[in-house]
Design a protein around this motif. Structure first.
Motif, mmCIF file in Angstrom:
data_model
loop_
_atom_site.group_PDB
_atom_site.id
_atom_site.type_symbol
_atom_site.label_atom_id
_atom_site.label_comp_id
_atom_site.label_asym_id
_atom_site.label_seq_id
_atom_site.Cartn_x
_atom_site.Cartn_y
_atom_site.Cartn_z
ATOM 1 N N ALA A 1 50.976 10.662 57.726
ATOM 2 C CA ALA A 1 51.808 10.699 56.521
ATOM 3 C C ALA A 1 52.764 11.883 56.489
ATOM 4 O O ALA A 1 53.555 12.016 55.550
ATOM 5 C CB ALA A 1 50.914 10.741 55.285
ATOM 6 N N GLY A 2 52.704 12.756 57.492
ATOM 7 C CA GLY A 2 53.593 13.911 57.519
ATOM 8 C C GLY A 2 53.221 14.984 56.513
ATOM 9 O O GLY A 2 54.092 15.730 56.040
ATOM 10 N N LEU A 3 51.942 15.082 56.187
ATOM 11 C CA LEU A 3 51.470 16.117 55.265
ATOM 12 C C LEU A 3 50.840 17.263 56.052
ATOM 13 O O LEU A 3 50.212 17.042 57.087
ATOM 14 C CB LEU A 3 50.419 15.547 54.312
ATOM 15 N N SER A 4 51.002 18.475 55.575
ATOM 16 C CA SER A 4 50.272 19.597 56.157
ATOM 17 C C SER A 4 48.866 19.626 55.565
ATOM 18 O O SER A 4 48.617 19.081 54.490
ATOM 19 C CB SER A 4 50.986 20.914 55.872
ATOM 20 N N VAL A 5 47.930 20.253 56.276
ATOM 21 C CA VAL A 5 46.536 20.322 55.850
ATOM 22 C C VAL A 5 46.168 21.774 55.547
ATOM 23 O O VAL A 5 46.272 22.639 56.415
ATOM 24 C CB VAL A 5 45.587 19.768 56.934
ATOM 25 N N VAL A 6 45.762 22.005 54.304
ATOM 26 C CA VAL A 6 45.288 23.323 53.889
ATOM 27 C C VAL A 6 43.801 23.190 53.596
ATOM 28 O O VAL A 6 43.402 22.510 52.653
ATOM 29 C CB VAL A 6 46.040 23.828 52.641
ATOM 30 N N VAL A 7 42.975 23.819 54.433
ATOM 31 C CA VAL A 7 41.522 23.713 54.289
ATOM 32 C C VAL A 7 41.046 24.713 53.243
ATOM 33 O O VAL A 7 41.520 25.847 53.176
ATOM 34 C CB VAL A 7 40.823 23.982 55.628
ATOM 35 N N ARG A 8 40.084 24.277 52.442
ATOM 36 C CA ARG A 8 39.598 25.120 51.354
ATOM 37 C C ARG A 8 38.088 25.025 51.243
ATOM 38 O O ARG A 8 37.516 23.945 51.356
ATOM 39 C CB ARG A 8 40.228 24.666 50.031
ATOM 40 N N GLY A 9 37.450 26.182 51.046
ATOM 41 C CA GLY A 9 36.029 26.220 50.766
ATOM 42 C C GLY A 9 35.828 26.566 49.305
ATOM 43 O O GLY A 9 36.053 25.747 48.414
ATOM 44 N N ALA A 10 35.457 27.823 49.048
ATOM 45 C CA ALA A 10 35.250 28.262 47.667
ATOM 46 C C ALA A 10 36.509 28.879 47.063
ATOM 47 O O ALA A 10 36.519 29.216 45.876
ATOM 48 C CB ALA A 10 34.107 29.269 47.610
ATOM 49 N N GLY A 11 37.559 29.059 47.867
ATOM 50 C CA GLY A 11 38.801 29.634 47.338
ATOM 51 C C GLY A 11 38.706 31.121 47.068
ATOM 52 O O GLY A 11 39.447 31.644 46.233
ATOM 53 N N THR A 12 37.822 31.824 47.784
ATOM 54 C CA THR A 12 37.654 33.259 47.540
ATOM 55 C C THR A 12 38.501 34.123 48.458
ATOM 56 O O THR A 12 38.392 35.349 48.438
ATOM 57 C CB THR A 12 36.182 33.668 47.715
ATOM 58 N N GLY A 13 39.359 33.505 49.273
ATOM 59 C CA GLY A 13 40.197 34.270 50.191
ATOM 60 C C GLY A 13 41.132 35.214 49.456
ATOM 61 O O GLY A 13 41.520 34.976 48.306
ATOM 62 N N LEU A 14 41.527 36.290 50.142
ATOM 63 C CA LEU A 14 42.314 37.342 49.501
ATOM 64 C C LEU A 14 43.650 37.586 50.187
ATOM 65 O O LEU A 14 44.297 38.609 49.936
ATOM 66 C CB LEU A 14 41.503 38.647 49.484
ATOM 67 N N ALA A 15 44.084 36.656 51.048
ATOM 68 C CA ALA A 15 45.345 36.847 51.759
ATOM 69 C C ALA A 15 46.295 35.664 51.598
ATOM 70 O O ALA A 15 47.302 35.588 52.280
ATOM 71 C CB ALA A 15 45.080 37.100 53.242
ATOM 72 N N GLY A 16 45.971 34.721 50.715
ATOM 73 C CA GLY A 16 46.841 33.563 50.512
ATOM 74 C C GLY A 16 46.640 32.467 51.533
ATOM 75 O O GLY A 16 47.450 31.540 51.618
ATOM 76 N N GLY A 17 45.574 32.531 52.315
ATOM 77 C CA GLY A 17 45.358 31.542 53.358
ATOM 78 C C GLY A 17 45.090 30.145 52.845
ATOM 79 O O GLY A 17 45.312 29.165 53.559
ATOM 80 N N ALA A 18 44.617 29.998 51.608
ATOM 81 C CA ALA A 18 44.325 28.673 51.046
ATOM 82 C C ALA A 18 45.359 28.253 50.018
ATOM 83 O O ALA A 18 45.128 27.300 49.267
ATOM 84 C CB ALA A 18 42.931 28.661 50.422
ATOM 85 N N SER A 19 46.502 28.927 49.968
ATOM 86 C CA SER A 19 47.545 28.508 49.030
ATOM 87 C C SER A 19 48.190 27.225 49.543
ATOM 88 O O SER A 19 48.403 27.050 50.732
ATOM 89 C CB SER A 19 48.591 29.609 48.859
ATOM 90 N N ALA A 20 48.481 26.307 48.609
ATOM 91 C CA ALA A 20 48.959 24.976 49.002
ATOM 92 C C ALA A 20 50.110 24.543 48.098
ATOM 93 O O ALA A 20 49.963 24.527 46.883
ATOM 94 C CB ALA A 20 47.818 23.959 48.924
ATOM 95 N N GLY A 21 51.231 24.198 48.705
ATOM 96 C CA GLY A 21 52.400 23.798 47.926
ATOM 97 C C GLY A 21 52.938 22.448 48.330
ATOM 98 O O GLY A 21 52.182 21.540 48.709
ATOM 99 N N THR A 22 54.246 22.290 48.277
ATOM 100 C CA THR A 22 54.919 21.020 48.523
ATOM 101 C C THR A 22 54.552 20.440 49.889
ATOM 102 O O THR A 22 54.527 21.150 50.890
ATOM 103 C CB THR A 22 56.448 21.220 48.449
ATOM 104 N N GLY A 23 54.273 19.141 49.902
ATOM 105 C CA GLY A 23 54.019 18.444 51.156
ATOM 106 C C GLY A 23 52.668 18.724 51.777
ATOM 107 O O GLY A 23 52.475 18.484 52.973
#
Length: 450
Positions: free
Chosen positions: A60-82
């Motif tokens: 589908a041309g979507l990027s994949v942002v993997v998430r666990g508990a969302g406790t990361g502190l560097a923006g690694g689990a931030s997810a936006g358009t697409g």
């Protein structure tokens, strides 16, 4: 291609689209929020869900942002358009604990605290102890190679990881590593995925090393006139050739905030260090630690009971939530050579004055990992600019002292522009080639790390 006809009917977990996706899934604890909204949220119930979700995203041309508990502190689990947010927190089974081989096999959504509790029933423990151990997931800990309070003796998360199961960009399930203590067959793919911050694949389970529960533990705490003296004492302990299991430092301001947060009434003042020694030589090592502290202060507490340990460690663990009451916080995680801890602390104090910013310093002094926390009052744009300038100065200080811009939180989005300065262009280029080889379509976590 629509989600409802091609994916929702094949997923055992939940599929949410558009406005049905909770806003919390856009960001992690760093607060970094990218432009736009994620298109799809998959709350996976099993590994097959993960593989189907990854394959769908590729088609589908979507990027994949993997998430666990969302406790990361560097923006690694931030997810936006697409983007597709792939939540693996429901993969939370402990699949095996082997007391004989001193290992466990766990799914990515298990927390360090849950695994540790389970291991203790067998006289073992899971040594990694990040501050977020009660809520963060082992998958996320591995993805960032998280540290913690016991790192000085037992190492970071990666030192306890024997093998992984990872879903690749083409949907294959890759198994890395082994169950043996030693093994050097082929490239070390387990270490490659450890610390990769969700950019190479989706970690769905891990084989991890367990440690025997220590037969004895002694806790030593001391107050110092200032944080520079405390940092010097921490360096002196390590120079004495003992290896405490824990050596944590807080400046005076952090101690006051933590005590107020806990409602603790005490006359103790100044910077604070709490150390623990463990194992058969706990008492002997504790004597060396205490004697070293006495070269810098006379205000010591030594105890071998669990209640004393819990009381003293509560102050360290409360430091961050205490500061978060006062506004937005920038949580940095530099590390310097252990011989330069006092130099780093001194320079951070100067940076706070130079940039008119409130900076609280605490962290894992035993391995040189400091957390300069910059507190920014709400709705103060000028304070934001000063804080960002102070953070840049802190990163420069870490590199100037022979250290690193991130010791355990990762690069994510927030530290990308500093990465090449630390690693050099050749290293960054090689890492990009590795990433392209495993994920040629740029499916996983684009815009993060490299």
């Amino acid at each position: 291609m629509t989600v409802s006809t091609t994916l929702a009917d094949t997923i055992s977990g939940r599929v949410l689209v558009g406005d049905d996706i909770p806003v919390a899934y856009r960001a992690d604890r760093s607060g970094n929020r990218p432009d736009g909204e994620p298109r799809v949220l998959i709350i996976a119930a099993n590994v097959d869900d993960v593989r189907r979700a990854v394959s769908f995203a590729a088609d589908a041309g979507l990027s994949v942002v993997v998430r666990g508990a969302g406790t990361g502190l560097a923006g690694g689990a931030s997810a936006g358009t697409g983007s597709m947010v792939l939540d693996v927190s429901r993969l939370d089974r402990i699949l095996e604990i082997s007391p004989t081989d001193e290992l466990a096999v766990v799914e990515a959504g298990v927390s360090a605290a849950v695994l540790d509790d389970a291991a203790r029933r067998h006289g073992l423990r899971y040594a990694p102890d990040p501050a977020s151990a009660a809520i963060s997931t082992i998958g996320g800990n591995i993805a960032t190679n998280a540290g913690g309070l016991r790192c000085v003796k037992y190492g970071v998360t990666g030192d306890s990881v024997l093998g992984l199961n990872v879903v690749l960009a083409d949907g294959r399930l890759l198994t890395t590593g082994r169950r043996t203590v030693k093994g050097v067959a082929g490239f070390d793919l387990t270490s490659l995925f450890t610390g990769s911050e969700g950019t190479l694949g989706v970690i769905v389970s891990a084989t991890v090393r367990l440690q025997p529960l220590p037969v004895r533990t002694v806790t030593i705490a001391a107050h110092f006139d200032d944080v520079e003296a405390a940092a010097s004492a921490a360096s002196a302990v390590l120079a004495a050739r003992v290896r405490p299991a824990m050596l944590e430092l807080l400046d005076a301001a952090s101690v006051r905030e933590a005590q107020d947060f806990l409602g603790v009434r005490t006359d103790a003042a100044g910077a604070f260090i709490v150390a623990q020694t463990d194992g058969f030589g706990a008492e002997a090592e504790a004597e060396v630690v205490a004697a070293t502290f006495r070269e810098f202060t006379s205000r010591l507490t030594v105890g071998a009971d669990a209640a004393t340990a819990d009381e003293l460690l509560a102050v360290r663990r409360a430091a961050l939530p205490a500061l978060q009451r006062h506004g937005r916080v920038l949580i940095e995680d530099i590390a310097v050579p252990r011989s330069r801890i006092a130099d780093a602390v001194r320079r951070i104090t100067e940076i706070a004055d130079r940039h008119a910013s409130r900076i609280f310093t605490f962290g894992h002094a035993g391995d040189g990992n400091l957390h300069p926390i910059i507190v920014i009052p709400e709705h103060d744009d000028a304070a934001v600019e000063r804080a960002e300038a102070a953070a840049d100065a802190i990163f420069s200080t870490a590199l100037d002292l022979g250290g690193t811009i991130t010791a355990e939180h990762g690069v994510g989005v927030l530290k990308r522009r500093w990465l090449e300065r630390e690693l050099g262009p050749d290293s960054v280029e090689i890492q990009r080639r590795v990433r392209d080889a495993l994920d040629p379509g740029g499916l996983f976590n684009p815009g993060k790390v490299l």
